[in-house]
Design a protein around this motif. Structure first.
Motif, PDB file in Angstrom:
ATOM      1  N   ASN A   1      36.288  46.108  43.309  1.00 55.36           N
ATOM      2  CA  ASN A   1      34.952  46.066  42.705  1.00 55.36           C
ATOM      3  C   ASN A   1      33.901  46.617  43.656  1.00 55.36           C
ATOM      4  O   ASN A   1      32.877  47.139  43.222  1.00 55.36           O
ATOM      5  N   THR A   2      34.148  46.506  44.964  1.00 61.87           N
ATOM      6  CA  THR A   2      33.169  47.029  45.920  1.00 61.87           C
ATOM      7  C   THR A   2      32.893  48.505  45.675  1.00 61.87           C
ATOM      8  O   THR A   2      31.748  48.942  45.634  1.00 61.87           O
TER       9      THR A   2
ATOM     10  N   VAL B   1      45.482  32.884  56.991  1.00 66.20           N
ATOM     11  CA  VAL B   1      45.415  33.724  55.794  1.00 66.20           C
ATOM     12  C   VAL B   1      43.960  33.798  55.349  1.00 66.20           C
ATOM     13  O   VAL B   1      43.286  32.770  55.235  1.00 66.20           O
ATOM     14  N   ILE B   2      43.470  35.019  55.156  1.00 71.52           N
ATOM     15  CA  ILE B   2      42.121  35.206  54.610  1.00 71.52           C
ATOM     16  C   ILE B   2      42.249  35.711  53.177  1.00 71.52           C
ATOM     17  O   ILE B   2      42.806  36.791  52.948  1.00 71.52           O
ATOM     18  N   LEU B   3      41.753  34.931  52.246  1.00 65.77           N
ATOM     19  CA  LEU B   3      41.773  35.355  50.845  1.00 65.77           C
ATOM     20  C   LEU B   3      40.520  36.167  50.570  1.00 65.77           C
ATOM     21  O   LEU B   3      39.404  35.666  50.709  1.00 65.77           O
ATOM     22  N   ALA B   4      40.732  37.415  50.194  1.00 65.46           N
ATOM     23  CA  ALA B   4      39.590  38.276  49.850  1.00 65.46           C
ATOM     24  C   ALA B   4      39.980  39.031  48.585  1.00 65.46           C
ATOM     25  O   ALA B   4      39.871  40.242  48.498  1.00 65.46           O
ATOM     26  N   THR B   5      40.468  38.269  47.619  1.00 67.00           N
ATOM     27  CA  THR B   5      41.092  38.863  46.440  1.00 67.00           C
ATOM     28  C   THR B   5      40.107  39.191  45.331  1.00 67.00           C
ATOM     29  O   THR B   5      40.514  39.719  44.299  1.00 67.00           O
ATOM     30  N   GLY B   6      38.822  38.832  45.507  1.00 72.42           N
ATOM     31  CA  GLY B   6      37.829  39.288  44.545  1.00 72.42           C
ATOM     32  C   GLY B   6      37.782  38.493  43.257  1.00 72.42           C
ATOM     33  O   GLY B   6      38.140  37.306  43.223  1.00 72.42           O
ATOM     34  N   GLY B   7      37.351  39.155  42.197  1.00 70.58           N
ATOM     35  CA  GLY B   7      36.975  38.478  40.964  1.00 70.58           C
ATOM     36  C   GLY B   7      38.006  38.523  39.855  1.00 70.58           C
ATOM     37  O   GLY B   7      39.201  38.725  40.097  1.00 70.58           O
ATOM     38  N   SER B   8      37.522  38.312  38.633  1.00 68.28           N
ATOM     39  CA  SER B   8      38.450  38.100  37.520  1.00 68.28           C
ATOM     40  C   SER B   8      37.948  38.668  36.195  1.00 68.28           C
ATOM     41  O   SER B   8      38.256  38.145  35.138  1.00 68.28           O
ATOM     42  N   GLY B   9      37.176  39.757  36.263  1.00 71.29           N
ATOM     43  CA  GLY B   9      36.630  40.332  35.027  1.00 71.29           C
ATOM     44  C   GLY B   9      37.693  40.756  34.033  1.00 71.29           C
ATOM     45  O   GLY B   9      37.455  40.769  32.826  1.00 71.29           O
TER      46      GLY B   9
ATOM     47  N   GLN C   1      32.208  37.154  39.088  1.00 66.64           N
ATOM     48  CA  GLN C   1      32.634  35.759  39.051  1.00 66.64           C
ATOM     49  C   GLN C   1      31.684  34.984  39.974  1.00 66.64           C
ATOM     50  O   GLN C   1      31.817  35.063  41.194  1.00 66.64           O
ATOM     51  N   ASN C   2      30.728  34.292  39.395  1.00 66.79           N
ATOM     52  CA  ASN C   2      29.739  33.610  40.241  1.00 66.79           C
ATOM     53  C   ASN C   2      30.361  32.495  41.069  1.00 66.79           C
ATOM     54  O   ASN C   2      30.010  32.278  42.219  1.00 66.79           O
ATOM     55  N   GLY C   3      31.266  31.745  40.457  1.00 73.31           N
ATOM     56  CA  GLY C   3      31.902  30.640  41.173  1.00 73.31           C
ATOM     57  C   GLY C   3      33.177  31.090  41.861  1.00 73.31           C
ATOM     58  O   GLY C   3      33.503  32.271  41.894  1.00 73.31           O
ATOM     59  N   GLY C   4      33.887  30.115  42.434  1.00 70.66           N
ATOM     60  CA  GLY C   4      35.139  30.451  43.100  1.00 70.66           C
ATOM     61  C   GLY C   4      35.617  29.327  43.991  1.00 70.66           C
ATOM     62  O   GLY C   4      35.317  28.150  43.752  1.00 70.66           O
TER      63      GLY C   4
ATOM     64  N   ALA D   1      38.442  32.050  53.073  1.00 68.64           N
ATOM     65  CA  ALA D   1      38.148  32.876  51.902  1.00 68.64           C
ATOM     66  C   ALA D   1      36.775  33.497  52.054  1.00 68.64           C
ATOM     67  O   ALA D   1      35.865  32.896  52.645  1.00 68.64           O
ATOM     68  N   CYS D   2      36.615  34.716  51.539  1.00 61.10           N
ATOM     69  CA  CYS D   2      35.323  35.387  51.603  1.00 61.10           C
ATOM     70  C   CYS D   2      35.168  36.359  50.440  1.00 61.10           C
ATOM     71  O   CYS D   2      36.148  36.827  49.878  1.00 61.10           O
ATOM     72  N   GLY D   3      33.923  36.619  50.095  1.00 61.83           N
ATOM     73  CA  GLY D   3      33.626  37.573  49.031  1.00 61.83           C
ATOM     74  C   GLY D   3      33.626  36.915  47.658  1.00 61.83           C
ATOM     75  O   GLY D   3      33.397  35.709  47.523  1.00 61.83           O
ATOM     76  N   GLU D   4      33.911  37.719  46.638  1.00 54.17           N
ATOM     77  CA  GLU D   4      33.761  37.259  45.254  1.00 54.17           C
ATOM     78  C   GLU D   4      34.672  36.078  44.915  1.00 54.17           C
ATOM     79  O   GLU D   4      34.370  35.296  44.018  1.00 54.17           O
ATOM     80  N   VAL D   5      35.773  35.927  45.630  1.00 46.43           N
ATOM     81  CA  VAL D   5      36.707  34.833  45.329  1.00 46.43           C
ATOM     82  C   VAL D   5      36.111  33.467  45.662  1.00 46.43           C
ATOM     83  O   VAL D   5      36.594  32.447  45.195  1.00 46.43           O
ATOM     84  N   THR D   6      35.052  33.447  46.466  1.00 49.31           N
ATOM     85  CA  THR D   6      34.447  32.171  46.845  1.00 49.31           C
ATOM     86  C   THR D   6      33.331  31.791  45.858  1.00 49.31           C
ATOM     87  O   THR D   6      32.822  32.636  45.132  1.00 49.31           O
ATOM     88  N   GLY D   7      32.959  30.524  45.884  1.00 49.64           N
ATOM     89  CA  GLY D   7      31.877  30.062  45.009  1.00 49.64           C
ATOM     90  C   GLY D   7      30.826  29.316  45.815  1.00 49.64           C
ATOM     91  O   GLY D   7      31.080  28.891  46.934  1.00 49.64           O
ATOM     92  N   GLY D   8      29.652  29.160  45.228  1.00 45.14           N
ATOM     93  CA  GLY D   8      28.600  28.373  45.864  1.00 45.14           C
ATOM     94  C   GLY D   8      27.427  29.200  46.329  1.00 45.14           C
ATOM     95  O   GLY D   8      26.276  28.817  46.146  1.00 45.14           O
ATOM     96  N   LEU D   9      27.717  30.345  46.916  1.00 46.01           N
ATOM     97  CA  LEU D   9      26.662  31.160  47.513  1.00 46.01           C
ATOM     98  C   LEU D   9      25.618  31.613  46.497  1.00 46.01           C
ATOM     99  O   LEU D   9      24.420  31.540  46.744  1.00 46.01           O
ATOM    100  N   HIS D  10      26.095  32.116  45.364  1.00 49.51           N
ATOM    101  CA  HIS D  10      25.172  32.737  44.410  1.00 49.51           C
ATOM    102  C   HIS D  10      24.678  31.764  43.341  1.00 49.51           C
ATOM    103  O   HIS D  10      23.937  32.165  42.449  1.00 49.51           O
TER     104      HIS D  10
END
Lengths: 553, 219
Positions: A124-125, A268-276, A430-433, A449-458
């Motif tokens: 998505n980036t 392990v760093i999860l940076a798997t992104g979203g779910s559109g 995906q706003n949450g995560g 975890a970082c990026g779209e897969v995470t939730g809370g920030l937005h």
């Protein structure tokens, strides 16, 4: 082209000179709330509670996602992990967040593997168009950035995470620039800043309407210059744990070789992104083909809490015609420099710089009340009056600043400088995560975890330009946290999966869904779930291609 | 309109497609997703490169399958292009450092294949000539929209690597920029954060609403 719409287009043209002068309705916060409740897809009750896992019985999740989160692994019950690769850090995901984390770890001396189910950068980036936010204007500050994002997120944002995002804005722009990203500058050498929906001062840096592409191609190039081991077309099937809760690696499926491999990692760093691509409520999506929420499923089975997943971003301006472009993004920046949203009657029904969720709700309302434009393919949208841009800013502005838009539509003989385009909200973000702390740590030791897969920030609605900043700030932060907290190597077991499975068995009536989904099934694009047991069947056929004639271009 | 079917051939195999859909959608719907690389499906990642031939004698060429609508009788050959190992960009680039990084720079025979192959309509060959002359800001501009699909390199008989050079020039120029980035702190910073990070959720939101009006704490 667009012969079918000639009469309708006249209505848009007829009101243009009036609209140029007249402001559009701006809603107050009570009106906005009412609009969202009645029309925004998040609020329509297409959701339910989960029956298994750490969020069971608590907040609600969209129906399509709930089924995946409760689903069973595609691994056979008797699978015993046998380690093929030992590494220090395993990054899952090859988009902006994963690449940023890999770069940040490059000088650490640790061995780093980055696995992506597509190719590095197919994400998505790379599709992000409008820009990246950073408080650089004279009348701006990280605090003002914070205030804008918090109001946009309906106050639901995790304030600690959001403060970090905003404070790290300028430093992130410096970091990206030093890697060689060419954000646009004014003649005085300062960065050119655009407004975005919900920014109280111009704060969005851009590279035309290819900002994500600019960032991703630079990150990709930079990562390839490091010693990171890049595993392309490797799908993450399941996470491993040590039997005592710590995440210790992953089982991947190599799509090319058609075999499973087991990676032992200290982190392990999860940076798997979203779910559109799970296409909630049948919405089109602006997301890449791999955006099926795999990381949410993997982390959930490990026992990680998820938050805010009742909230998705429907980008107000997804293309609605031609059919081949349906769902694809038309950047918000187009609205910020003057393209208005207009209904079938030629009425400018709302200020287009409203927050994204409000604008999406307003568009859906116009259509529900019969003021939409129906395409020959049966879709309905409203106009985005792009010719206004040149009227407001001078001829040539649209073509100069938005070459991507022009390029995509010219194939269909549509010239957005002369003809408005049809839009309809598209499932975008995906706003949450996964819930994370300020160090990007999840509820499990060994899993970041970082990026779209995470939730809370937005919170419950993200502002334009905050996701490109998110991947930069938190991609780096996750990597730095790994460096400071790297656990010792643990055993490779599937204990957490077994625990999840026994929990599933106690619940009656669960769907027999296998998850993660890996590739879209719900959409028109029907790749079957990538079975881990066997190689893709089309492989043999693909070997026997007739070679293209190189002299026939 | 939406129901009309057309026949196309993918690597020699005939499939039915919906008029109006893209090649990628047609290939996936036909159950052949593994026969082509797919990434963003939105025209910017460069994964789904194909070559085409038409049955009516029109000239074929290269395309992105996610951007190209199906046409009856079209023959499609997926041609994935592997990534090339990059070359480290440098500060203050010039023709000599470009030539050192990419020794095939001057092998261009001006055949124009690269420009024809580019799905983003970049004037690739002209830009290679600009590289030879050291006109780097123009080169950077030319490659603004480059998606690094690799087709310009794939079709080059002379092993010139236009898109790799384009990115190298862009990154090198970017790294060499002299930037002044404000730190954004002032004497009120801590006070403002206290105001905005209020522990009560409702008050935090209310304070944020106020703050975004003026960028200041109004007493």
């Amino acid at each position: 082209m667009m012969q079918w719409a000639q009469e309708l287009l006249k209505k848009v043209e007829a009101t243009r000179s009036v609209r140029l002068e007249q402001p559009a309705p701006v809603l107050d916060s009570v009106q906005e709330g009412a609009l969202l409740k009645q029309y925004h897809p998040d609020y329509l009750g297409h959701e339910r509670k989960l029956a298994v896992g750490p969020n069971a019985g608590e907040e609600k999740f969209p129906l399509e996602l709930a089924e995946l989160l409760e689903g069973d692994s595609s691994l056979e019950p008797d699978t015993t992990p046998k380690v093929d690769i030992e590494t220090d850090v395993l990054i899952l995901g090859g988009g902006g967040a994963g690449a940023t984390a890999a770069l940040t770890l490059a000088e650490s001396g640790l061995s780093v593997h980055l696995a992506t189910k597509l190719r590095l950068g197919d994400s998505n980036t790379v599709m992000a168009e409008g820009g990246i936010q950073s408080a650089l204007a004279e009348n701006d500050s990280a605090r003002r950035h914070f205030a804008d994002a918090l109001v946009g997120g309906h106050g639901e944002n995790d304030p600690e995470l959001l403060r970090i995002l905003c404070e790290q804005g300028p430093e992130s722009i410096r970091w990206l620039s030093q890697l060689g990203c060419l954000f646009e500058q004014n003649e005085d050498g300062r960065f050119r800043l655009r407004a975005g929906g919900g920014t109280s001062v111009p704060r969005v840096l851009a590279c035309r309407d290819y900002t994500g592409l600019e960032i991703m191609r630079v990150l990709k190039d930079a990562v390839r210059l490091t010693s990171t081991h890049i595993l392309e077309e490797h799908v993450a099937v399941e996470l491993l744990d040590d039997g005592a809760g710590q995440v210790t690696g992953a089982i991947l499926f190599d799509r090319i070789a058609g075999k499973r491999i087991c990676v032992s990692a200290r982190a392990v760093i999860l940076a798997t992104g979203g779910s559109g691509q799970i296409r909630l409520q049948g919405f089109p999506t602006s997301n890449h083909v791999g955006a099926t929420g795999d990381g949410l499923v993997l982390a959930y089975r490990q026992g990680c809490r998820l938050i805010h997943l009742d909230s998705y971003q429907y980008h107000p301006s997804g293309a609605c015609y031609p059919e081949a472009l349906a769902g694809q993004l038309v950047t918000e920046a187009i609205r910020s420099i003057g393209a208005q949203v207009v209904n079938a009657e030629g009425v400018h029904f709302i200020n287009e710089m409203a927050y994204r969720d409000v604008l999406a709700g307003a568009i859906i309302k116009e259509i529900a009340e019969g003021r939409g434009v129906k395409t020959p393919h049966g879709k309905t949208g409203v106009w985005l009056d792009t010719p206004m841009i040149d009227l407001k800013n001078g001829a040539g502005t649209l073509a100069r600043q938005f070459p991507g838009l022009i390029h995509r539509f010219e194939r269909y003989a549509i010239d957005p400088t002369k003809t408005p385009i049809l839009i309809y909200p598209t499932l975008h973000y995906q706003n949450g995560g996964i819930r994370v702390d300020t160090q990007c740590r999840t509820d499990r030791v060994g899993l970041w975890a970082c990026g779209e897969v995470t939730g809370g920030l937005h919170g419950k609605n993200r502002l334009m330009g905050n996701s490109l900043l998110d991947i930069t700030v938190f991609g780096r932060r996750a990597a730095e946290s790994v460096l400071g907290n790297l656990p010792e190597r643990g055993a490779s077991t599937l204990t957490n999966l077994e625990r999840f499975r026994s929990e599933r068995e106690k619940v009656e009536g669960l769907a027999q869904t296998r998850s993660p989904q890996f590739f879209p099934e719900a959409s028109g694009m029907k790749l079957e779930s990538c079975a881990v047991e066997e190689a893709p069947k089309e492989e043999a056929a693909s070997q026997s291609f007739e070679p293209p004639n190189p002299f026939n271009f | 309109m939406a129901e009309k079917k057309v026949e196309i051939r993918i690597s020699g195999k005939t499939i039915q497609a919906q008029a109006g859909e893209t090649l990628i959608h047609a290939i996936w719907s036909a159950g052949m997703p593994e026969s082509i690389k797919t990434g963003c499906a939105g025209g910017v990642c460069g994964a789904c490169t194909v070559t085409l031939r038409y049955s009516d004698g029109r000239k074929g060429g290269t395309e992105l399958a996610c951007m190209k609508p199906v046409e009856a009788g079209m023959e499609v050959f997926p041609c994935p292009v592997d990534a090339e190992a990059p070359v480290e960009p440098v500060m203050e680039p010039d023709v000599r450092s470009l030539q050192a990084a990419f020794p095939t720079l001057n092998r261009c025979t001006k055949c124009g294949s690269c420009s024809t192959a580019c799905p983003m309509s970049i004037p690739v060959m002209d830009s290679v000539l600009r590289m030879q002359k050291g006109e780097f800001s123009e080169v950077a501009e030319d490659f603004t929209t480059c998606i690094h699909c690799g087709l310009c390199r794939f079709v080059c008989e002379d092993k010139v690597k236009p898109h790799n050079m384009g990115l190298w020039v862009r990154r090198s120029l970017g790294m060499s920029r002299d930037l002044s980035i404000p730190h954004g702190e002032n004497e009120n910073t801590e006070k403002e954060w206290q105001y905005l990070m209020h522990t009560d959720r409702e008050l935090r939101l209310q304070n944020a609403r106020q703050f975004r009006q003026t960028g200041k704490v109004e007493s």
